[in-house]
Design a protein around this motif. Structure first.
Motif, PDB file in Angstrom:
ATOM      1  N   GLU A   1     -20.097 -30.118  14.252  1.00 53.80           N
ATOM      2  CA  GLU A   1     -18.715 -29.646  14.318  1.00 53.80           C
ATOM      3  C   GLU A   1     -17.802 -30.545  13.484  1.00 53.80           C
ATOM      4  O   GLU A   1     -17.883 -31.757  13.578  1.00 53.80           O
ATOM      5  N   LYS A   2     -16.943 -29.916  12.710  1.00 48.50           N
ATOM      6  CA  LYS A   2     -15.899 -30.639  11.990  1.00 48.50           C
ATOM      7  C   LYS A   2     -14.555 -30.094  12.455  1.00 48.50           C
ATOM      8  O   LYS A   2     -14.289 -28.897  12.371  1.00 48.50           O
ATOM      9  N   ARG A   3     -13.708 -31.011  12.971  1.00 49.99           N
ATOM     10  CA  ARG A   3     -12.420 -30.611  13.510  1.00 49.99           C
ATOM     11  C   ARG A   3     -11.300 -31.428  12.865  1.00 49.99           C
ATOM     12  O   ARG A   3     -11.548 -32.461  12.241  1.00 49.99           O
ATOM     13  N   VAL A   4     -10.083 -30.942  13.073  1.00 50.87           N
ATOM     14  CA  VAL A   4      -8.932 -31.679  12.549  1.00 50.87           C
ATOM     15  C   VAL A   4      -8.872 -33.040  13.225  1.00 50.87           C
ATOM     16  O   VAL A   4      -9.259 -33.199  14.387  1.00 50.87           O
TER      17      VAL A   4
ATOM     18  N   SER B   1     -12.205 -27.358  11.421  1.00 51.37           N
ATOM     19  CA  SER B   1     -11.503 -27.666  10.173  1.00 51.37           C
ATOM     20  C   SER B   1     -12.335 -27.245   8.981  1.00 51.37           C
ATOM     21  O   SER B   1     -13.444 -27.755   8.773  1.00 51.37           O
ATOM     22  N   GLY B   2     -11.815 -26.328   8.202  1.00 47.54           N
ATOM     23  CA  GLY B   2     -12.409 -25.981   6.912  1.00 47.54           C
ATOM     24  C   GLY B   2     -13.833 -25.458   6.993  1.00 47.54           C
ATOM     25  O   GLY B   2     -14.275 -24.911   8.001  1.00 47.54           O
ATOM     26  N   ASP B   3     -14.565 -25.654   5.912  1.00 46.36           N
ATOM     27  CA  ASP B   3     -15.936 -25.174   5.787  1.00 46.36           C
ATOM     28  C   ASP B   3     -16.865 -26.141   6.511  1.00 46.36           C
ATOM     29  O   ASP B   3     -17.005 -27.299   6.114  1.00 46.36           O
ATOM     30  N   GLN B   4     -17.499 -25.664   7.560  1.00 46.66           N
ATOM     31  CA  GLN B   4     -18.384 -26.524   8.340  1.00 46.66           C
ATOM     32  C   GLN B   4     -19.640 -26.933   7.567  1.00 46.66           C
ATOM     33  O   GLN B   4     -20.282 -27.928   7.894  1.00 46.66           O
TER      34      GLN B   4
ATOM     35  N   ALA C   1     -10.845 -35.727   8.874  1.00 42.60           N
ATOM     36  CA  ALA C   1     -11.623 -34.860   9.758  1.00 42.60           C
ATOM     37  C   ALA C   1     -12.365 -35.696  10.797  1.00 42.60           C
ATOM     38  O   ALA C   1     -12.576 -36.895  10.620  1.00 42.60           O
ATOM     39  N   TRP C   2     -12.717 -35.037  11.871  1.00 45.10           N
ATOM     40  CA  TRP C   2     -13.532 -35.580  12.959  1.00 45.10           C
ATOM     41  C   TRP C   2     -14.820 -34.770  12.958  1.00 45.10           C
ATOM     42  O   TRP C   2     -14.784 -33.538  13.020  1.00 45.10           O
TER      43      TRP C   2
END
Length: 277
Positions: free
Chosen positions: A51-54, A66-69, A84-85
């Motif tokens: 997972e990529k998050r703000v 957030s955006g393209d994983q 990103a996180w």
């Protein structure tokens, strides 16, 4: 070589399982926790477990993907991402990481097992956080030790009780998995803030609410989580509450209970097996 500083065991024994407590570890140079190895882990895990998050969400509602994983692995390989996180979920699926988690818990077993019984459902999570990342106020229905590998962060813990987490939130988690909590300005002074640098670790009690702020450099952390027989019973008892309310019977409130709800848990498991819950 041990992974946990032996001096940490008495400190953990003094707080486990009800209070947060600091430990020291020797994982900062562990090859499996380098950016290169974590990038390979991201490629090997199912896409839904990366997972990529703000990184600057003010609350749970804003803590969105957030955006393209698909570029998460490349970002990790480059040393993280500026804004990103990234979380690698359930890294115990990968044999080398599973062995690392069990090695860590084996060193802690002399404290954990006498206090709460053998660990169950061991899981691992790696967090690669941009500088200044804020993880909003939330709770996890599991025991957790967070190992700080690179960078630094402030980790604030709160008691697993109202007003920080109420019964509605506890029950909702066992229905939907939702674990974000509402934040009130008055909570700020009530938390216990722990400053974590590489080599530091923090035990977080079951269901203890917390928030996390990363420092001015990229951060890498490893969370090792587990359940016990008693924690599974608590989860099953909470899952039974809606059915008890419908028929007017007393429900289970972990904040008010003095004992493990073994009978309620058994009834809940029976209800789940026959499709009543």
């Amino acid at each position: 070589m041990t992974l946990i500083d032996p001096s940490s065991l008495p400190r953990l024994a003094a707080c486990y399982p009800h209070a947060a407590g600091r430990l020291q570890h020797k994982l900062a140079a562990e090859p499996l926790l380098s950016h290169a190895a974590l990038a390979e882990a991201a490629r090997a895990l199912p896409p839904t477990h990366v997972e990529k998050r703000v990184h600057d969400a003010e609350d749970g509602a804003a803590f969105r993907m957030s955006g393209d994983q698909r570029d998460s692995a490349d970002a990790i390989a480059q040393g993280g991402i500026d804004a990103a996180w990234i979380m690698l979920r359930c890294i115990e699926q990968l044999p080398d990481y599973r062995a690392l988690l069990h090695r860590l818990l084996a060193e802690l077993a002399p404290v954990i097992t006498p206090a709460s019984g053998p660990v169950r459902d061991v899981k691992g999570f790696a967090f690669i956080s941009a500088p200044g990342t804020h993880t909003p106020f939330h709770f996890d229905a599991e025991y957790n030790i967070l190992f700080q590998i690179a960078g630094d962060k402030v980790f604030a813990t709160y008691p697993p009780a109202p007003p920080f987490v109420d019964l509605d939130a506890r029950e909702a988690f066992h229905v939907s998995g939702a674990n974000m909590l509402g934040w009130e300005p008055g909570f700020a002074a009530a938390g216990q803030q722990h400053m974590l640098a590489p080599g530091d670790a923090l035990f977080v009690p079951y269901a203890a609410p917390h928030w996390v702020h990363a420092g001015d450099t990229p951060s890498v952390s490893l969370s090792v989580t587990w359940q016990t027989r008693a924690s599974r019973a608590e989860a099953d008892a909470l899952a039974l509450n809606p059915a008890l309310r419908r028929i007017g019977l007393p429900y289970y409130d972990p904040a008010a209970a003095a004992r493990v709800p073994w009978l309620r848990a058994a009834a809940s498991r029976i209800g789940q097996r026959v499709g009543l819950l």
